[in-house]
Every structure is written in C-alpha cells, then in structure tokens.
Scaffold this active site. Sequence first.
Site, PDB file in Angstrom:
ATOM      1  N   TYR A 116      -2.461  -1.893  10.583  1.00 22.62           N
ATOM      2  CA  TYR A 116      -2.558  -2.072   9.132  1.00 22.62           C
ATOM      3  C   TYR A 116      -1.347  -1.441   8.441  1.00 22.62           C
ATOM      4  CZ  TYR A 116      -3.837  -1.291   4.287  1.00 22.62           C
ATOM      5  OH  TYR A 116      -3.822  -1.253   2.907  1.00 22.62           O
ATOM      6  N   SER A 126       0.861  -1.183   0.000  1.00 24.38           N
ATOM      7  CA  SER A 126       0.000   0.000   0.000  1.00 24.38           C
ATOM      8  C   SER A 126       0.899   1.235   0.000  1.00 24.38           C
ATOM      9  CB  SER A 126      -0.881  -0.006   1.256  1.00 24.38           C
ATOM     10  OG  SER A 126      -1.486   1.248   1.490  1.00 24.38           O
TER      11      SER A 126
END
Length: 256
Positions: free
Chosen positions: A151, A138
């Site tokens: 996360y 990401s």
Amino acid sequence: MNQTVLLTGASSGIGYELAKIFAENRYDLILVARSQEKLEQIKVELSKPGIEIITIVKDLSISETPFEVYEELKERGTKVDILINNAGYGMSGQFVDLALDDQLNMMQLNMISLTTLTHLFVQDMVKNKFGRIMNVGSVASFFSVPNMSVYGASKAFVLSFSESLNTELKHKGDIKVTALCPGPTKTNFAEVAKVKSVEQFNRSGMTAKDVALSGYKAMLKGEPVVVPGFTFKVAARSMQLLPRKWLQSLIGRVNH
C-alpha cells in the site's frame, strides 16, 4: 457551459465529499464506483437544475475497466475537463502473510488503473490545452510503511507520478496535476485495510469533508502537492528529515 468532472471511487468517503463539493459549485459529474445502488442514491441527492450527473458502475481493479470507461464517454461525446483518481484501498499486515492476489488487485486499482485513466484522458486535455488531474495519494507517499508495504509503495508511486507528470505538462497548455496526500481520514479505510486499532485510527484523523475541500482548493490553484491539516503536513516533512533506518524502526513499531 459547465466543466465536467470524472470522479472515481465516488460512492463513499473522500470521493463522496468531493462529489458534493463539485455539485455545489455547478460542475457536471461522471461518478464511477462498483455500487449501482449507492451511485443512484448520490445522483438523486446531488441532482439540481443545470447539472448533468452520469453514473458508471465499474470495478477499476479489473485491467480492462479504464478503457471501457473511456470508450463509453467517447461514444456519449462527453469531454472530461477534470479527472479525479480517488479509487483505491489499503491492506494491513505483513507482506508474507497477505494473499498475493489481493495485493496485486490493490496494485491494479491504486496504480495501474490510475495511470491508464490518466494516460487516456490527458491526451484530450493536451488537445484542448486545458485540464486538471487530481490523484489521491497519502502521507504514506512520503515514506515506506512496514506492515502496509505494498500500500505504501503504491502511494509513493502516486506522488512521484503526479509530480513528474505535472512538470511534463507545463508547456502543453493550462494543464495541472495535483497529488492529494491525506493522513488518517474518518472513512471506512481502516476497516477495509483491517488496521488493528480502527477506533484510534479514526480518532486521530480528519473528516473526509475537510480532506476533500483541501484537495479541491489545491486543485483549483494548481498546487502540485497538498497534505491536508497542519499536523500531518508537519509530520510528513519532519519524517523526511529523519535517517531512513530510524524512520523504518519507528514506523515498524507504531504500525505493528
């Protein structure tokens, strides 16, 4: 003979779009996800003469599952040429407020299962002197993310692990590792993560198809890291130049 792709998280979003791209380019597919119904629908949709599609219904947030997937394919005599570790999810909220079990479950899926699958299948790639691995990270891989702390940390792991492994494998044959690090993407990620403004998140994002295509092309070229989209690429690089204290304050306000 067709090359064979093992793709996790294949039932929706980026994984589904990657499955379509590989099928269009005549790769055999091994699709792994939790939903048997969705996998069977995708198999019917993508099936065409000369392409084999295997579906494996497994939950990769369970620690034993990567070993089960590997053993099942070994028993079939199926060789994996390309491994796509796409399965993963996010959680939004303050660390102290989120259930510990949920966060550990996310870490298992985003990091441990990804690492386990990679270790299992890269052994065969080294023996065969060929392989491609793409791990989905990401833009959060490049900086810490208050209110999505675990996360963000899990995606930082994916980037660091992928880059390091790519370097280690340089003298093991034609084996390349790519970290695909997309920004906001129009999938169900924001809903699952319980992002406060799902509509705004999706509006600012790229389509899953465009992200998947960017990753596919980068993987074929053997690029170690790809951030799809010019805007997100510039943002990722710019944020790395800011003092970490300023960056934390900025992201904390935006992601509150």
